[in-house]
Design an enzyme around this catalytic site. Structure first.
Site, PDB file in Angstrom:
ATOM      1  N   SER A 254       0.395  -1.279   0.001  1.00 15.10           N
ATOM      2  CA  SER A 254       0.318   0.121  -0.242  1.00 15.10           C
ATOM      3  C   SER A 254       0.671   1.046  -0.330  1.00 15.10           C
ATOM      4  O   SER A 254       1.752   1.201   0.562  1.00 15.10           O
ATOM      5  CB  SER A 254      -0.955  -0.109   1.548  1.00 15.10           C
ATOM      6  OG  SER A 254      -1.994   1.442   0.834  1.00 15.10           O
ATOM      7  N   THR A 618      -5.987  20.990 -12.594  1.00 10.95           N
ATOM      8  CA  THR A 618      -7.587  21.209 -13.198  1.00 10.95           C
ATOM      9  C   THR A 618      -8.641  19.286 -13.438  1.00 10.95           C
ATOM     10  O   THR A 618      -7.848  18.611 -13.195  1.00 10.95           O
ATOM     11  CB  THR A 618      -7.914  20.891 -14.636  1.00 10.95           C
ATOM     12  OG1 THR A 618      -7.660  19.538 -15.419  1.00 10.95           O
ATOM     13  CG2 THR A 618      -7.149  22.665 -15.010  1.00 10.95           C
TER      14      THR A 618
END
Length: 681
Positions: A254, A618
């Site tokens: 992870s 964005t």
């Protein structure tokens, strides 16, 4: 020297209303776009063109058998026998934030609402297009390999399972994750940089299961940074340099380096069951190093990029030598493995255990399942028996000690729930051997596989091979743990679908491939049983597209909430428009760009595009309203160092209009914010 070609193509697909693939969370449905998804293709050919190999890394959860079969069908119709099952590797980066729905096996329909043709087409066509581009741009060049250690970017998310492996084996390694990155650098004969492939083992789950924006996670961000640096002055997704950050043996790895905590109390839940005193397993979530999931994605991606860049600059070990590739289909539900001269064990029909439903600390399951359950739960077993049928005694015995939740290998309606026929494949480029594995090998499983393949090469006349694992290739078969890890039945073990001897079976199969490459007897390998290609056109619970509508006195693209007049770097410019379903655009054009940020140039009295929807800065949000109405909000997170001046934000969409009962068309429209100024801090 080789002939080399690189290519990149968009494979994003629909960014709205499609379930995201990875966390198996039914309500995690796409609602916009953070970064585009790309397929990145690399072709290496011998100078006389007698042999060639292809490696593709795509920003998707995993390569499904359906995707692979469709890609190879298209390649065959275009190129004949040039690109085949043996010499084409298709690998997924394993982002958990891409659209799902590109599977032919029934289990995956449940979480991705069926087989979604627009989603499947985007992936298949993107992969083929990236190979086309690489094919058209072949030039003489050289390959260099380098390797190094990446720090502070991963933890083992099932450390208690890892500790089940023999102490004598664990003591040979300094860590319970593989920290090594392997990097392949490509330049043409004039020294012009073409691209790179990096292999590193970490889950792209920095973006958690609350995220709704399609994106390529930490690995995709590393690609983004490298390509932005090398393709200077180009918009994201453009330019000739291609940087792939591919997956490896990431099964128990992870990126959420702070480890698991109870989200209600803040206490650690790093225990064998990953549960919290209050709220149980549902409350146990691992956190990344950042202030939120976006920040964690940026930090981990930046770490991986920085190491790759350093290895790239210093790469000096050249790869030379012949190319070869070996591939077989194996029926993984029925492999006999010789443990020693007198003892044989077998793999099983596929099945998932109870802990599969618990999920992981990176993304918790939906119900009250916990990891590490070696007993079944009578309540869920009864529901399962009623709905899906009880597992046979043979399958139960074969999978022990796994308590079976779904006996997928015995479930065949409307189609089989899991694959039996699986690809095993190794491609050798000189001294580099790439093992293409059909799933998620844990850290120790990967070490055992690499070691076995290396020793096979060593003892059959090909010593000193660099062996790397490419993850999530060709067909998805969940996880592969070691026999010892399997005994404690955490999530990864419950998801080792062919039973306790899965790893041993793969090691036996890959040894056979390595031997055939080392001894140049690949042509004698049996092909194995061919996988099925189910006749499914489109079977989905995704809502049908309806006509888009606008509020009274408004039209598509009108601004509902304007940007402010002025911003400073590090602030967020935000505009909301009257929108339409983004799926209209995906089904109209493969590479539709939803937004631009533009800067005003007074000298030419014109606007120049400085950012697009593939930009990290964005964000494109789509909010569905009632009866065909919807809004689009575009955010621009203005980075440090942005040039001061006048800017505007534009939105590009398609609205669906009914012409008659039978016929509807998509009509393009756009919206533009008012101009705003960016001033100094």
């Amino acid at each position: 020297n080789y002939l080399l070609g690189v290519g990149r193509a968009d494979c994003t697909g629909p960014v709205a209303e499609i379930p995201l693939m990875g966390y198996a969370k039914l309500d995690q449905v796409g609602g916009g776009l953070l970064m585009r998804l790309y397929s990145r293709a690399f072709i290496v050919s011998e100078l006389d063109d007698s042999r060639r190999v292809v490696f593709v890394s795509a920003d998707i959860g995993m390569v499904s058998q359906r995707v692979r079969l469709e890609v190879l069908r298209q390649l065959k119709s275009k190129y004949g026998e040039l690109y085949r099952h043996d010499n084409v590797i298709l690998s997924g980066t394993h982002t958990h934030s891409g659209p799902g729905g590109y599977f032919q096996y029934t289990l995956f329909w449940i979480t991705s609402k069926g087989l979604i043709r627009p989603s499947l087409n985007a992936v298949v066509n993107g992969i083929v297009k990236s190979i086309d581009i690489a094919h058209q741009n072949m030039k003489r060049g050289r390959l260099f390999i380098n390797r190094g250690t990446v720090e502070n970017s991963q933890i083992n998310r099932s450390p208690f399972s890892y500790l089940e492996n023999p102490e004598s084996e664990r003591s040979r390694y300094s860590s319970n994750t593989d920290k090594e990155m392997v990097m392949l650098k490509m330049v043409d004969e004039n020294g012009q940089e073409l691209g790179l492939i990096s292999w590193f083992a970490v889950h792209p789950v920095s973006m958690n299961n609350t995220n709704r924006l399609v994106n390529s996670d930490n690995m995709g961000y590393a690609s983004y940074l490298f390509e932005q640096e090398k393709n200077e002055g180009m918009l994201p997704g453009k330019g000739s340099f291609v940087a792939a950050f591919a997956s490896s043996n990431l099964g128990d790895v992870s990126p959420n380096t702070k480890g698991p905590f109870c989200i209600n109390t803040g206490d650690s839940c790093n225990n064998p069951e990953s549960t919290c005193p209050m709220g149980g397993a549902k409350m146990c979530m691992a956190m990344g190093p950042g202030s939120d999931m976006f920040d964690s994605t940026r930090i981990i991606g930046q770490n991986i990029y920085s190491k790759a860049r350093e290895l790239y600059e210093k790469a000096s070990q050249e790869i030379t030598g012949p190319l070869s590739s070996a591939h077989q289909w194996a029926n993984m539900s029925d492999v006999s493995v010789e443990v020693n001269a007198t003892h044989t064990v077998k793999t099983c029909k596929p099945a998932l255990g109870h802990s599969f439903a618990a999920g992981t600390t990176d993304g918790v399951g939906a119900f009250n399942f916990t990891q590490g359950s070696a007993e079944g739960d009578p309540f869920w077993d009864e529901i399962r028996d009623q709905l899906l049928g009880e597992p046979s005694n043979e399958t139960k015995a074969c999978h022990k000690p796994k308590p079976i939740l779904f006996s997928t290998g015995e479930m065949t309606r409307p189609h089989p729930w899991h694959p039996d026929i699986v690809d095993v494949q190794i491609v050798a480029i000189g001294s580099l051997a790439i093992i293409a594995v059909p799933g998620e090998f844990t850290t120790m499983s990967g070490r055992r596989l690499r070691e076995a393949v290396k020793s096979e090469f060593d003892s059959h006349g090909a010593p000193g091979m660099d062996v790397v694992i490419a993850g999530l290739c060709n067909v998805y078969t969940h996880y592969i743990t070691t026999y010892e890890e399997y005994q404690v039945q955490r999530y990864e073990a419950a998801s080792t679908i062919y039973g306790p001897h899965t790893l041993s079976a793969y090691i036996q199969l890959y040894r056979g491939l390595a031997r055939s490459i080392a001894m140049s007897t690949v042509q004698d390998l049996p092909r194995g049983p061919e996988p099925p290609f189910f006749n499914i056109t489109n079977l989905t619970l995704v809502p049908s597209l309806i006509a888009d509508l606008v509020p009274v006195n408004k039209t598509f693209g009108d601004v509902l909430q304007e940007a402010r007049r002025q911003y400073q770097p590090t602030e967020v410019a935000e505009v909301t428009f009257v929108g339409a379903n983004p799926r209209n655009s995906a089904e109209n054009a493969t590479e539709h760009n939803f937004l631009t940020v533009e800067r005003y140039t007074s000298a030419s009295d014109s606007w120049r595009v400085v950012q697009n929807d593939a930009s990290w800065d964005t964000r494109f949000y789509w909010t569905k309203g009632f009866l065909g109405r919807s809004n689009v909000t575009i955010e621009w997170h203005i980075p440090h160092g942005t040039e001061l001046g006048i800017y505007r934000i534009r939105y590009f969409g398609h609205y669906r209009k009914r012409l008659s009962n039978r016929l509807a068309v998509s009509i393009p429209f756009e919206g533009t914010s008012s101009a705003f100024e960016i001033t100094a801090l």
